[in-house]
Enzyme design. Structure first.
Site, PDB file in Angstrom:
ATOM      1  N   TRP A 371       4.002   1.942   9.490  1.00  0.00           N
ATOM      2  CA  TRP A 371       5.810   1.700   9.389  1.00  0.00           C
ATOM      3  C   TRP A 371       6.522   2.980   9.432  1.00  0.00           C
ATOM      4  O   TRP A 371       7.676   2.623   9.033  1.00  0.00           O
ATOM      5  CB  TRP A 371       6.282   0.931   8.252  1.00  0.00           C
ATOM      6  CG  TRP A 371       6.249   0.593   7.134  1.00  0.00           C
ATOM      7  CD1 TRP A 371       5.469   1.794   6.385  1.00  0.00           C
ATOM      8  CD2 TRP A 371       6.964   0.649   5.938  1.00  0.00           C
ATOM      9  NE1 TRP A 371       5.445   1.894   4.729  1.00  0.00           N
ATOM     10  CE2 TRP A 371       6.326   0.999   4.761  1.00  0.00           C
ATOM     11  CE3 TRP A 371       7.864  -0.427   5.694  1.00  0.00           C
ATOM     12  CZ2 TRP A 371       6.757   1.192   3.611  1.00  0.00           C
ATOM     13  CZ3 TRP A 371       8.580  -0.009   4.693  1.00  0.00           C
ATOM     14  CH2 TRP A 371       7.813   0.057   3.563  1.00  0.00           C
ATOM     15  N   ASP A 372       6.257   4.268   8.955  1.00  0.00           N
ATOM     16  CA  ASP A 372       6.836   5.167   8.677  1.00  0.00           C
ATOM     17  C   ASP A 372       8.273   5.620   9.347  1.00  0.00           C
ATOM     18  O   ASP A 372       8.861   6.008   9.145  1.00  0.00           O
ATOM     19  CB  ASP A 372       5.447   6.500   8.508  1.00  0.00           C
ATOM     20  CG  ASP A 372       4.584   6.164   7.381  1.00  0.00           C
ATOM     21  OD1 ASP A 372       4.372   5.187   7.863  1.00  0.00           O
ATOM     22  OD2 ASP A 372       4.332   6.830   6.506  1.00  0.00           O
ATOM     23  N   GLU A 510       1.877  -1.917  -2.692  1.00  0.00           N
ATOM     24  CA  GLU A 510       0.774  -2.366  -2.630  1.00  0.00           C
ATOM     25  C   GLU A 510      -0.242  -2.564  -3.922  1.00  0.00           C
ATOM     26  O   GLU A 510      -1.436  -3.356  -3.863  1.00  0.00           O
ATOM     27  CB  GLU A 510      -0.188  -1.510  -1.874  1.00  0.00           C
ATOM     28  CG  GLU A 510       0.538  -1.212  -0.535  1.00  0.00           C
ATOM     29  CD  GLU A 510      -0.070   0.088   0.110  1.00  0.00           C
ATOM     30  OE1 GLU A 510      -0.833   0.693  -0.147  1.00  0.00           O
ATOM     31  OE2 GLU A 510       0.629   0.079   1.268  1.00  0.00           O
ATOM     32  N   LYS A 631       3.531  -0.122  -6.565  1.00  0.00           N
ATOM     33  CA  LYS A 631       3.241   1.355  -6.415  1.00  0.00           C
ATOM     34  C   LYS A 631       4.372   1.638  -5.620  1.00  0.00           C
ATOM     35  O   LYS A 631       4.509   3.632  -5.946  1.00  0.00           O
ATOM     36  CB  LYS A 631       2.481   1.334  -5.239  1.00  0.00           C
ATOM     37  CG  LYS A 631       1.778   2.936  -4.712  1.00  0.00           C
ATOM     38  CD  LYS A 631       0.387   2.181  -3.889  1.00  0.00           C
ATOM     39  CE  LYS A 631       0.070   3.480  -3.105  1.00  0.00           C
ATOM     40  NZ  LYS A 631      -0.631   2.999  -2.301  1.00  0.00           N
ATOM     41  N   GLN A 632       5.392   1.375  -5.481  1.00  0.00           N
ATOM     42  CA  GLN A 632       6.283   1.770  -4.855  1.00  0.00           C
ATOM     43  C   GLN A 632       7.996   0.917  -4.419  1.00  0.00           C
ATOM     44  O   GLN A 632       7.159  -0.334  -5.201  1.00  0.00           O
ATOM     45  CB  GLN A 632       6.267   2.424  -3.595  1.00  0.00           C
ATOM     46  CG  GLN A 632       5.621   1.309  -2.364  1.00  0.00           C
ATOM     47  CD  GLN A 632       4.849   1.522  -1.320  1.00  0.00           C
ATOM     48  OE1 GLN A 632       5.562   2.831  -0.446  1.00  0.00           O
ATOM     49  NE2 GLN A 632       3.285   1.216  -0.836  1.00  0.00           N
TER      50      GLN A 632
END
Length: 833
Positions: A371-372, A510, A631-632
């Site tokens: 998905w970058d 995640e 995580k993000q």
């Protein structure tokens, strides 16, 4: 970030050169542990072909890793344990670089075969050239100096070149030069997950035809042909040396050897020009025939260089993003721009290629598409929108595979895989090694179905920025509609409170793939997903309405949606369920507030670096699903994708009271519980903090700028450039710190430059208008290029105006007096490796 001068050589042209520091990325000498990262950072590419910065005399030996890659050129190796028919991976091509030398009777020079006295490597960003100077001494104390220029042509995507000047400093005699093409390469740049590493080329054949060496091969699974043709010329004092050659054929390589008599101090020039082609090229009968034809028409190295430099001049004129030649950020910004254009350039527009997460710089994630692009397209939309459209069409061509993926889950519509490659099939691994223990474990990241929300978001933002009606009413609308159908089918209705739930899914974070004791079963009502689904359903309906108003905009209607289906979308978009914490903060998912708080101090004392906190907890026998950790960016991704006003409106339309004054508390809550285990996390947080805490925003930006420059001995950059982080950092300056957005057909600016930047200058393309933007702390100045276009509606803070072609407007910002600037943080020094 100036080239390191710890060991300057007064005879080295790079040590004594005058290349402007803000255009030069340099490395001097360097330890073996960081070599893989340096080779990545010295990669040259043109959007079709890229070659890592390995030395021409090096082979893959655990330290060096020569690698060349073509955009969208993938293959499967049969026989993986989890996937018997193989996992698609980008293919390491035949190595076109091999070129080495020896005094007659000596050893061919290679790493470890002579004493390296001095090595200086430098990337000339302005011209797109890799420069190298090397001084070695052999066992007979003969000193030989090598000066090299390397390019991968931005003017002709199939061509590359290497110029080598050999100077025998303290000896005379016979010099032998070996130039070749190596087809015995394997994929081994990254961990073998899913059986993707190994030998992807077979049926290797090489030979010579007149002055041309050539080599062809087929990929093992897809049987795609690839061809490399090379021409090597040797000159002394500017004249052809006229020496005969001996062609040497091996099982998987072909080379030529030439001998020439040299005099101490007199350089010998060796020019190697290369053409590369494959079976996926357009308007080509056979790759080898095409490569040989390209080589015949290529001209000399000087011609190739001149055309290449001119192409880069044009690119830099359009991709300008300047904060000042003396500013410490200027070089890293250009490094990021340069490496983005290595993978995604005007040449990519004509290819069927997606956005590999690690670019064309290595084999990280095996060249898969994630998905970058969500972090990349906003930057491209205002620079080279044709490229965004081409990359979205890559997704569209894989819409049938996405429909099959959705059908496999029992759903309508389309579901793009979390990881995919050329075929569009799901390449997400079911098992992967723990980054902490190395033990294999279940990998559930493939359940991140929100990738199709990212595709739809990109479709709409492209349309808003470009006004490309033909794309929206055709392929864009179909992508939006099929995404809407998937999520509308996944939403379940609860009549007791007239709400829709989306259950058993994963958000961007995640570390959570389920509830405590129910790992892997997914989460309910993720805030990020439900808000994004509501937005996509509304945009899909709006796209259908635009189609109704413009029936002739597309040659045929691709998305016929009944009124009843549109009505259900509208209902879902207003009634999706969200959960909130007791203090009014948006909960990451339903049940989030029941999770335990982590003892952060204890874990920081135990581990220091917590980026891998989830796997660390698993290694202890604990479960990250038990804790309020991330995580993000997850919830905060909403503030990356939407303005505070847009997000407030979205949540209000869902029927919830939402006070935007709670946004700073929301940011603090999640930021304090995030480990930034993804390179994209700091991009999102730098953006989110820009309006509430600019100093922390800048710190996050600097961390992102240094992602591929820091700690080369332990960096994952050796497997490729973090392309999303690369474009995302540029976009923070381009859109976030300028407050640039397109809304309601108006180009809006609300600048908030951080204290550490005095000014920002860039060139933008907005709906086919070329705009030059200057922002400082006192004013905004916009200049429109000449032409016959209509005036551009522009809003700078609360001032609205029309910008006519050829005109310049200046708006005073009336900024409050600036506070004293904080001391500038130092970015990693790429030469100190």
């Amino acid at each position: 970030m100036r080239p390191d001068q710890r060991n300057p050589d007064p005879a080295c042209e790079l040590c004594t050169g005058d290349l402007p520091p803000a255009w030069a990325l340099g490395y001097q000498d360097g330890d073996p542990a960081g070599e893989g990262t340096r080779e990545t950072m010295l990669t040259l590419g043109n959007g079709y072909l890229a070659t890592r910065g390995a030395a021409p005399e090096a082979t893959a030996d655990g330290v060096h890793y020569p690698g060349s890659y073509l955009a969208g050129f993938h293959n499967r190796l049969v026989g993986g344990a989890d996937r018997p028919d193989g996992e698609e991976t980008i293919v390491n091509l035949p190595n076109w670089l091999p070129l080495t030398f020896r005094p007659a009777g000596g050893e061919w020079y290679a790493p470890g075969r002579a004493r390296r006295i001095h090595e200086h490597r430098l990337l000339d960003l302005r011209r797109g050239i890799y420069l190298r100077e090397l001084l070695v001494v052999d066992r007979d104390l003969r000193r030989t100096r090598i000066r090299q220029q390397r390019l991968v042509s931005m003017a002709n995507p199939h061509l590359a070149g290497l110029r080598t000047r050999v100077v025998a400093e303290n000896w005379s005699g016979r010099l032998e030069i070996r130039s070749g093409i190596d087809g015995g390469v394997v994929n081994a740049n990254t961990a073998d997950v899913g059986g993707a590493c190994g030998r992807h080329l077979t049926d290797v054949t090489g030979g010579a035809d007149g002055p041309t060496l050539w080599l062809t091969a087929l990929t093992t699974g897809s049987r795609q042909p690839v061809a490399v043709a090379a021409r090597t010329a040797v000159e002394i004092a500017g004249a052809d040396a006229g020496v005969p050659r001996t062609v040497v054929r091996g099982a998987d390589d072909v080379a030529e050897v030439r001998g020439v008599d040299v005099t101490a101090g007199v350089p010998v020039s060796v020019d190697k020009t290369v053409a590369v082609g494959c079976g996926r090229d357009r308007a080509v009968h056979h790759p080898l025939t095409a490569a040989c034809a390209e080589l015949r028409w290529a001209g000399t190295f000087d011609v190739l260089l001149a055309e290449h430099v001119t192409a880069w001049d044009r690119l830099w004129a359009r991709f300008r993003l300047d904060v000042g030649e003396e500013h410490g950020w200027q070089l890293p910004l250009r490094v990021q721009t340069f490496h983005l254009l290595q993978t995604l350039s005007p040449h990519t527009v004509d290819l069927d290629a997606g956005v590999p997460a690690r670019g064309l710089h290595g084999e990280g994630y095996h060249g898969h598409v994630f998905w970058d692009e969500l972090f990349i397209y906003p930057y491209l939309n205002l620079r080279l929108p044709e490229l965004t459209r081409a990359l979205l069409e890559y997704r569209y061509r894989r819409l049938p595979a996405a429909r099959r993926q959705a059908a496999a889950t029992g759903m309508a519509g389309a579901l793009f895989p979390w990881q995919s490659a050329a075929s569009g099939r799901d390449e997400s691994p079911s098992r992967s090694p723990s980054p902490v223990t190395g033990e294999w474990q279940d990998d559930r990241t493939g359940r991140q179905h929100h990738v199709n929300l990212a595709v739809s978001y990109s479709v709409w933002r492209y349309w808003e920025t470009t006004g490309d009606l033909s794309f929206l009413t055709g392929r864009g609308a179909e992508l939006l509609v099929e995404t809407a159908r998937f999520w509308a089918g996944l939403a379940t209705y609860d009549p007791s409170d007239d709400r829709y739930d989306i259950r058993g899914v994963l958000g961007p974070d995640e570390f959570h793939d389920g509830y405590p004791g129910r790992a892997g079963q997914g989460l309910d009502n993720c805030a990020y997903l439900n808000v994004m689904v509501a937005w996509v359903l509304a945009r899909a309906g709006e796209a259908c309405e635009i189609q109704d108003r413009h029936p002739g905009a597309a040659p045929w209607r691709t998305a016929e949606v009944p009124a009843a289906e549109r009505g259900r979308w509208r209902h879902i978009a207003r009634r999706l369920r969200l959960a909130f914490l007791p203090d009014g903060i948006l909960a990451q998912f339903e049940g989030y507030d029941d999770l335990a708080e982590l003892d952060w101090d204890r874990y920081r004392q135990r581990y220091g670096d917590l980026r891998q906190l989830g796997p660390l907890l698993q290694a202890e026998g604990d479960d990250p699903n038990r804790y309020k950790i991330s995580k993000q960016a997850d919830v905060l991704m909403l503030l990356y994708l939407f303005s505070a006003e847009e997000l407030t409106a979205l949540i209000t339309e869902l029927g919830y009271d939402f006070d935007p004054a709670r946004i700073p508390a929301t940011v603090d809550h999640y930021l304090s519980r995030t480990t930034h285990g993804s390179t994209l996390s700091r991009i999102a947080h730098a953006w989110v903090l820009a309006r509430t805490d600019r100093r922390r925003s800048v710190d996050m930006l600097l961390d992102a700028l240094g992602t591929d420059l820091a700690d080369p001995a332990h960096s994952s950059t050796r497997a490729g450039i973090h392309l999303g982080a690369t474009a995302g950092t540029l976009d923070i300056l381009q859109r976030c710190y300028t407050g640039l957005e397109v809304r309601g057909d108006v180009l809006r600016l609300n600048p908030q430059l951080p204290e550490r930047i005095d000014q920002l200058d860039c060139v933008l393309r907005y709906r086919n208008r070329l705009l030059v933007l200057h922002v400082d702390h006192q004013e905004v100045r916009i200049t429109a290029g000449p032409g016959g276009d209509q005036p551009v509606p522009v809003a700078v803070r609360d001032q609205s105006l029309l910008l006519s072609p050829g005109a310049t407007v200046t708006v005073a910002l009336g900024a409050a007096p600036r506070s004293a600037a904080a001391p500038a943080r130092q970015l990693p020094h790429p030469g100190r490796t």
